[in-house]
Every structure is written in C-alpha cells, then in structure tokens.
Motif scaffolding. Sequence first.
Motif, short mmCIF file in Angstrom:
data_model
loop_
_atom_site.label_atom_id
_atom_site.label_comp_id
_atom_site.label_asym_id
_atom_site.label_seq_id
_atom_site.Cartn_x
_atom_site.Cartn_y
_atom_site.Cartn_z
N ASP A 277 -14.75 -41.76 36.15
CA ASP A 277 -13.74 -41.08 35.31
C ASP A 277 -12.93 -42.13 34.56
O ASP A 277 -12.70 -43.24 35.06
CB ASP A 277 -12.79 -40.24 36.17
CG ASP A 277 -13.34 -38.85 36.45
OD1 ASP A 277 -14.42 -38.53 35.92
OD2 ASP A 277 -12.69 -38.10 37.20
N ILE A 278 -12.52 -41.79 33.36
CA ILE A 278 -11.67 -42.68 32.55
C ILE A 278 -10.22 -42.26 32.72
O ILE A 278 -9.87 -41.10 32.51
CB ILE A 278 -12.05 -42.61 31.05
CG1 ILE A 278 -13.53 -42.97 30.84
CG2 ILE A 278 -11.14 -43.52 30.23
CD1 ILE A 278 -13.88 -44.40 31.16
N LEU A 279 -9.37 -43.20 33.11
CA LEU A 279 -7.93 -42.94 33.21
C LEU A 279 -7.20 -43.72 32.12
O LEU A 279 -7.67 -44.77 31.67
CB LEU A 279 -7.40 -43.34 34.59
CG LEU A 279 -7.99 -42.57 35.78
CD1 LEU A 279 -7.30 -42.99 37.07
CD2 LEU A 279 -7.87 -41.07 35.59
N LYS A 280 -6.06 -43.18 31.72
CA LYS A 280 -5.30 -43.79 30.61
C LYS A 280 -3.85 -44.00 31.02
O LYS A 280 -3.34 -43.33 31.91
CB LYS A 280 -5.35 -42.88 29.38
CG LYS A 280 -6.76 -42.60 28.88
CD LYS A 280 -6.74 -41.59 27.74
CE LYS A 280 -8.15 -41.25 27.28
NZ LYS A 280 -8.16 -40.26 26.17
N GLY A 281 -3.18 -44.95 30.34
CA GLY A 281 -1.77 -45.20 30.61
C GLY A 281 -1.15 -46.04 29.52
O GLY A 281 -1.79 -46.38 28.51
N ASN A 332 -6.38 -52.03 36.17
CA ASN A 332 -5.65 -53.30 36.16
C ASN A 332 -4.19 -53.19 35.74
O ASN A 332 -3.45 -54.16 35.83
CB ASN A 332 -6.35 -54.30 35.22
CG ASN A 332 -7.73 -54.65 35.71
OD1 ASN A 332 -7.88 -55.23 36.78
ND2 ASN A 332 -8.76 -54.30 34.94
N TYR A 333 -3.77 -52.03 35.26
CA TYR A 333 -2.43 -51.91 34.71
C TYR A 333 -1.56 -50.87 35.40
O TYR A 333 -0.43 -50.61 34.97
CB TYR A 333 -2.51 -51.60 33.20
CG TYR A 333 -3.28 -52.63 32.43
CD1 TYR A 333 -2.75 -53.90 32.21
CD2 TYR A 333 -4.56 -52.36 31.94
CE1 TYR A 333 -3.46 -54.87 31.52
CE2 TYR A 333 -5.28 -53.33 31.25
CZ TYR A 333 -4.73 -54.57 31.04
OH TYR A 333 -5.44 -55.53 30.36
N THR A 334 -2.06 -50.23 36.44
CA THR A 334 -1.28 -49.23 37.15
C THR A 334 -0.14 -49.90 37.91
O THR A 334 -0.14 -51.10 38.14
CB THR A 334 -2.17 -48.47 38.14
OG1 THR A 334 -2.97 -49.44 38.86
CG2 THR A 334 -3.08 -47.50 37.43
N TYR A 335 0.84 -49.11 38.33
CA TYR A 335 1.97 -49.63 39.09
C TYR A 335 2.51 -48.54 40.03
O TYR A 335 2.30 -47.35 39.78
CB TYR A 335 3.08 -50.12 38.15
CG TYR A 335 3.68 -49.02 37.29
CD1 TYR A 335 4.80 -48.30 37.71
CD2 TYR A 335 3.10 -48.69 36.07
CE1 TYR A 335 5.32 -47.29 36.94
CE2 TYR A 335 3.63 -47.67 35.28
CZ TYR A 335 4.75 -46.98 35.73
OH TYR A 335 5.27 -45.97 34.95
#
Length: 449
Positions: A277-281, A332-335
Amino acid sequence: MKHITIGILAHVDAGKTTLSECMLYLSGQIRKLGRVDHKDAFLDTYELERERGITIFSKQAELKMGNLGITLLDTPGHVDFSAEMERTLQVLDYAILVINGADGVQGHTRTLWRLLKRYQIPTFIFINKMDQVGTDKAKVLADLQNRLDEGCIDFSEITEETYDSLAMCDEKAMEEYLESEKIEEDTIAEIIGNRKAYPCYFGSALKIEGVQEFMDGMTGYIEKNQQRKTDPASGQSDMKGKGTGFFGAKAYKISRDAAGNRLTHLKVTSGRLKVKDILKGDMRKNGHSDETEGADHNWEEKVNQIRIYSGEKYEMVQEAKSGMVCAVTGLNYTYPGEGLGIECDSEAPELEPVLSYKIELPEGCDVHKMLGNLRILEEEDPMLKIVWNEELGEIHAKLMGAVQIEILKSLIKDRFGVDVEFDTGNIVYKETIQNTVEGVGHFEPLRHY
C-alpha cells in the motif's frame, strides 16, 4: 475476532511487568513464567532493562482472552520515561492501572490517572502485592476512592454493595437497581466503557493469585461493551476498508530493529493496511522538509513489511485489519502522533522534559556526524529535543532526569560507539500568564512622563 489494544501502566515497582508476564502465561502465550529479578521477563527485551529491572521502552505482546484478540502494550513506569508511556496512550482502547497494595496511590499514579482522563481511556485497576504483610484491602480501596475517583469499585466479588456503588455512578444503573435490586452486566459494561466506574481487583501477580479472576472479569465486560457498540451483522469495520479513502492509522512510536531498519509502530483505526500500500504525508510536520521556496513537502512511500510483534519475535503478515497494532517498514518520514489516511494527528503530549543538558563529546569526535546520530534517537524519542547551537558549536538535549541520562549514554555507546558525558544541566523554564490584571497608565507630552 475483534482486536482490542490494552495498555498496562503503573508507578515504578508496582509489579506491572510481572502482571504482564502472568497474563501471558495464563493465556497460554508463554509456557514458562519469567521474572524481572531473574532477568528473563518476556517483555524485557533490551539488555539495559534486564540489568536495571525496569521497563524503558514500550513493548507489544499478542494474546487471546475469550473471543478477543488482545494487543498488550507494556509501558515504562519510571517517571524519566513517562513521555514514552504517554505516546502509547493515544492508541489504547482500555488500560490496566497497577497499584502496589503496600504503597497505595503514589505521586506518579496521580499523573497517570490525569493522563487516562485526558485521553478518555476506560480503566481496570489491579491492586498487586496483596500477599505482603500489612496490606489492607479496605484501606487501599478508600485511598483509591479519595485520591483518584469515587468510581473505583471492588469487583473481586459482585455483591449488593457493588451494585449499590455502581448505582451511584449512573442514572440507568440506578433505575435498574431500584427496579430489580441488581444491575445487568451489559449496563455495567457500558458504565465501565464510559469511564463512570473503574473495576478494582486484588491479588499477587508473582504468586498468580487473583490474576485469572481479573482477566475473566475484564474480558467479559470488554466483550459485552464491544457487542453493544457494534452490531456484528453490520460488518461496520470491513465496510470502512472497501475504499482506499477509508484507511486510517495512528503512528505512536518509531524504532529500529537489529539490522537498522526503521520501524513505524502504528494502530490501524479503520479499514485495512496491506503490504505494498502507498501511504502519504507532509514532511513539514516532522522537520524533514526542504525549506527552499517551491520545494515539494509531500512524501509518498510504499509499505514493505507489516510485522506483528510479540516480545522480541515477530510474524510478518500481508495485511493488518482495523484494531490491530503492527510495525511497518518502508516509511522514512513518519513520526509519533501522526495520523495516516483519514486519521487525525494527535495533540501535543502533556508531559515534557524539565531539564536541558549540554552533550559533551570526546576529543576528536566529529560533531556534525554525532548530531546526525542524535537526530536518529530524537526521531525515536521526540521529547529529547536535540538542539544545535551553531554559535558555540554545542549540542543540547532536553531530558526528564538522571536515570534517562544514564540510559541515553549507554544507548549512544551501543548504537554509535561513542562515550559522551552530560553537563550539570539547567531547568527548562516556561513562562505563562497567571491571571488577568487591570492596569492604569498616565502619559504627559513633551517627554514628561
């Protein structure tokens, strides 16, 4: 099977990890009871935790109780790691608060209670160590009612007195009690789920006393409350997953495995999450974005693996359904606190570090490389607040206390091979308006004031 996430919280040394161990043993998840003092507890997966006998990082364990799939999240009890504990609260359906029967309500217990109220988490209470000499059941219960909430009610045996106490918590319960001199279990489950009552059970986790009764009681009320909230025939949870726009998840922790892979620990709150799945942020939310004008701040990444952890081990699955807690690679960019899909971001945590320290590096250490390494740790614990003072060429960190400093020094040594020291530190001051005031001023022209 319905998935429920339960967090276990306590003041340090209340026996929280021992209770977790006992629950895993009684549910058949582990075959042998480990002990904190024997350094073989199932959820003490880090060497530092085994050495010190305290929980430093929140851990996940999977077990089945009744018709429920339970994700049990064991959280740190020491006040120095309370930020790690608070991050876990945002993904809980229920909480277990463990009280030391010999000590009763302590200072940090009240902090935990305040946070449970803030996050509106229904709570069960297990009063532990009741096998110790001098413990008094009535005295502990009175302490809970006086210092936490009058809704703390003895559930170790359902009596007329239990019904009487429950009737005082809720109008519907009062009506049932006046009509039939008892209260239906569905109503009790609803009262607990609405945080109007907090069932208290007594026992000794170390001696496996009272724990099975606690688990049976808690499971029964949670199951009834879930049935009340969701009609099983409606397929409500699955309906949410039929369109990609219905997926939602909350990230609550970032860590790295032994191979250095970045893990985003999250709870799926609606729909389903599948491998690939592709997630975005938005990178601007966590400080990764390029500040250049016109730079693209959005990230879009693929989920490579979905792992279901239980202690040190994990199972890789192809999808995680609503209610499940998992760790995901490829992001790599989640928090911590980030809402993914239709889920909203969490509010800023209530607990913040109170001390600021300069990190003193050994001679010859590359300060910029070390800054990058510390940013990795800051990603895993955002409350560290790593600050680079360019003018002085110094790195500063915000921390909760001496135990956290000791653990951080050990982590830096293990992860990056560098021995660092911390200076004496300064208190982080925060100024705020205390009250409204009325002021009167007088002005005269020609510079006469």
